[in-house]
Structure formats: structure tokens, C-alpha cells
Design a protein around this motif. Sequence first.
Motif, PDB file in Angstrom:
ATOM      1  N   ASN A   1      41.358  69.221  31.499  1.00 21.81           N
ATOM      2  CA  ASN A   1      40.163  68.779  32.218  1.00 21.81           C
ATOM      3  C   ASN A   1      40.408  67.510  33.025  1.00 21.81           C
ATOM      4  O   ASN A   1      40.002  67.399  34.189  1.00 21.81           O
ATOM      5  CB  ASN A   1      39.006  68.567  31.236  1.00 21.81           C
TER       6      ASN A   1
ATOM      7  N   PHE B   1      38.482  77.168  29.075  1.00 16.88           N
ATOM      8  CA  PHE B   1      37.014  77.197  29.120  1.00 16.88           C
ATOM      9  C   PHE B   1      36.481  78.473  28.459  1.00 16.88           C
ATOM     10  O   PHE B   1      35.530  78.433  27.665  1.00 16.88           O
ATOM     11  CB  PHE B   1      36.540  77.137  30.570  1.00 16.88           C
TER      12      PHE B   1
ATOM     13  N   TRP C   1      43.105  75.638  32.817  1.00 18.77           N
ATOM     14  CA  TRP C   1      41.750  75.115  32.555  1.00 18.77           C
ATOM     15  C   TRP C   1      40.739  76.246  32.465  1.00 18.77           C
ATOM     16  O   TRP C   1      39.866  76.255  31.599  1.00 18.77           O
ATOM     17  CB  TRP C   1      41.413  74.141  33.687  1.00 18.77           C
TER      18      TRP C   1
ATOM     19  N   TYR D   1      31.236  71.403  29.824  1.00 21.90           N
ATOM     20  CA  TYR D   1      32.150  71.174  28.691  1.00 21.90           C
ATOM     21  C   TYR D   1      31.770  69.910  27.931  1.00 21.90           C
ATOM     22  O   TYR D   1      31.694  69.899  26.701  1.00 21.90           O
ATOM     23  CB  TYR D   1      33.580  71.078  29.228  1.00 21.90           C
TER      24      TYR D   1
ATOM     25  N   MET E   1      41.005  72.392  26.787  1.00 21.69           N
ATOM     26  CA  MET E   1      40.206  71.548  27.681  1.00 21.69           C
ATOM     27  C   MET E   1      40.730  70.117  27.699  1.00 21.69           C
ATOM     28  O   MET E   1      40.763  69.467  28.752  1.00 21.69           O
ATOM     29  CB  MET E   1      38.740  71.583  27.256  1.00 21.69           C
TER      30      MET E   1
END
Length: 457
Positions: free
Chosen positions: A342, A305, A301, A244, A338
Motif C-alpha cells: 500500500n 486487497f 496490491w 483498507y 497490504m
Amino acid sequence: MTEAMGTRATAPWRYAIGMFGTSIPINMIKGSMILYYVDILGLDVRAYAVVMVIYAVMDAIDNPILGYLSDRTRTRFGRRRPWLMIGAPLLAACMIAFFSAPASLDGLGLVLWFAVFAILCEAFDSMLNANYGALLPELYPTERRRAVANGLRQGFQLVALVISLALTPLLTTSVFGTENTTVGFTTTAIIYGSIAVAVIWFMALSARENPRYSTLVRPPLWSSIGSIVRNPLFWKVGLIGACYGIAMAIVLAGLQLYVKYSLGLPVAMALYLQAAVIVVAAAGLVGWTRLVARWGALRTWRLAFAVLALSFVALFFAFDLVSAICAGALVGIGWSGMLATNDLIVVRVLDADAETNGEHREGLFLSAFGFFGRLNSIVTGLALASLALFFGYESGDAPGSDPGMAFRVYLCAYPLVFTTVGAIAARFLQVPEPPADRADAEGPPEDAPPVRVEGES
């Protein structure tokens, strides 16, 4: 569960606003360094790539040291605040120097100026972010409160991005300078640096560190590093997160030249594309934060993604500003997810480490995670250098026969590959819930007295 036993809780917005200050300098640097050094000053992309590799190696070395020193710091002001107070003006000064390269420099002199101040800027940014990030699990032990604080700080980061990314091309090329001069960059850097110092100092003076985290035990360096690198979760979360990080670093570095070459528009028009992405990302934070509360960070999450990976397909086929803005909105939705999740996954790893080892060494752990962030710089540099091999783009003075396709591949195809790999790997990752959440689920012991925290907000 209380937020911090024995200390008054810090209002989430007071902590979150610090992200505004830490984001402005580094995002101006990463978002404008290729335009400033390669396209305007004529630095060869291969020299740029070499510097990025050296810079990443140096940063991988200094990151654990900075985190280790932070964890061992014992002052009446806390562990993290002194580093934040010192690091802010140092980063601002180096950023101003970075965008003030003397006009007489060329060749090796230009390379050295770029290398020295790029490395110093990244070192001081690492100092700030290791200490700022370490405060999140300390101030907010439960994931629900973390999600609120993290959502707010990511919102502040997006406001900073509007300024440091979307507004910067307009300020540097139209308000304070022109598309072919550098004076606008210096003026903009001075303004941004002053704002960053003021905001970071306000946040540092407002945050109330928990003395329970700052024990008399000072974790040793090598044994701590050894236990971190032996932790399988460190490598799994770090490498997946790097997919990412690399994708967004490439987008950040190449967006202005994508607008210039792939869309055939003035660099100042990047304002509209960047603003669209950021506004959509900011609006999406509310929804993603609510989804975290319902599904938990891990499941949310994984979804974010996948959405981010798909968005780069649409961006590749954009052919004008309107279609690019529409595609950019999809990028903003995935990016927002994200941003909301994250860091929560990373903090779960920190919680598990503290629970297992009985030591709060968030600074060293986050700095070790910074190793994966250094991959961003290496891959971004190598990806840019690959444009010389595949498309003949060497610099603004030698753009090759098809710079439009070169930056379409750079900005869309490369990020698509990395985010797809990350999305697939995330499906197989498992991370433990925060200890405070498990304790809440189990309930307090029958003989536990009630605990009240003053100033809870």
C-alpha cells in the motif's frame, strides 16, 4: 541508479526500525481506547462518536500544516529529523496522560479529557508519520529497494503490534492491573512511551537525508495544496486506500471486545488471536515482498486487497478461540500483502508529483493523504455508534441484549464491505512507475560518467 547521489546511503534496517517506535504508542491508543474509555470508564458510545468526528476534522486541518512546515524546514540536521526528535517525547507524554484519566472524572469531564488527549495524540502521531514516511522515497528512489526497506519496516511494525496489541491486554488486565481497573493502562503507557522515544531518536540520528531534496525553494502552502487536490491520482489512491485503512482501524478498535462478547472469553485471551494474526502477517511479508519484485507493486496490491476482503467472511463465522485463530490467519495473509504494497502505491504518487512539479514536498503530500486516514476515525466512531441503534450496545454498563452479534457485525461485516469496495476499485486503478525504475529500464546515457555512492549497504 544510486540510492542518493551526493550522500552516503542509509542502511534499510536503520530506517525501518523507526516504524517500531512510531507504531507502539498509536496502536496501544487505537487498540485500547474503546476498552479503556467506553467499557471500563463508561463513556457513552454516542459521545465517543462525536469526539471522533471532531478529532478527525481537527486532524484534517493540522495535517497539511505539519507537512507544509516540514517541507519548508531548513536546518543543518535536515528537514525531517528535527520534527522526529521533537514529536517523539510529545506523543509519549500525551499517550501517558490519555491513559491516566482521574478516577473522579465522569460525564462531561470524562468526555473532555478523552477529546483533548485523543486529539493531541493524533496530532503528534501525524507529525511523526508525515516526516518518517517522507524519508522513504528520498532515501530509496527505486521500487525494488523501497520494497526491501518497506518490508523491513512493516516487519518492525508487526513486532511492535505484538507488543502494543497482543501483549497489551495481558499487561493491562493481568500483570499491572485487572479487567475492571485502569492502573495497568497507565503503567503500560509509561513503558511503551519510553521505548518509542528511544527507538525514534535512534532512527532519526541514523537517517542521512539527501541535501539534493532540500532545495532553496520553499514550496508555498496554498498553491501546493491546490495542485495536490487537483491531482486525480491523489483522490483515487486516497479513497481506495481509505477502504483498507477503515477496515483495519475497525479491527484494531474492536478486537478486544469481539473476544469478550462474540467469543465469550476473557479480554486477556485476545493475546492469542492478535498474536496469530500478527505472526502470520510477519511471515507473509517475505513472500509478498518477493511478489512485488516479480509482479510490481500495483498487481500485487490488487491481489492482497482481494485476499483481505475474503478473510472477513471466515472471521464472521468463528465461534471459539481456535476457529477465530484460523480465520485470523487468513486476515493476517491479506493484511501482510497490504502492508507490503500500500505504501509503495502512495509513494508512486509522490514520485509523479515531484517529477511533474519539480518540487519535493513529500511532507505536505503525505499529510494531505492523512485526510483519508482521518476518515478512519469518523467511520470507526459512527460504526460503533450504530451498535447502539441496531443492537442496543451503549457502553460496558449498558451492553444491550446481544453484544456478541453487535461486535461480530462491527469487526467482520463492516470491514468486509469496505475491503470489497476497495478491491473492486483497485482493479481499475493505474499509477506510473517510479522515475528511477524507468531510468534503469532505459539505461544510462551513453556519455554519462559512472557514479559511486560510498557506504552503499
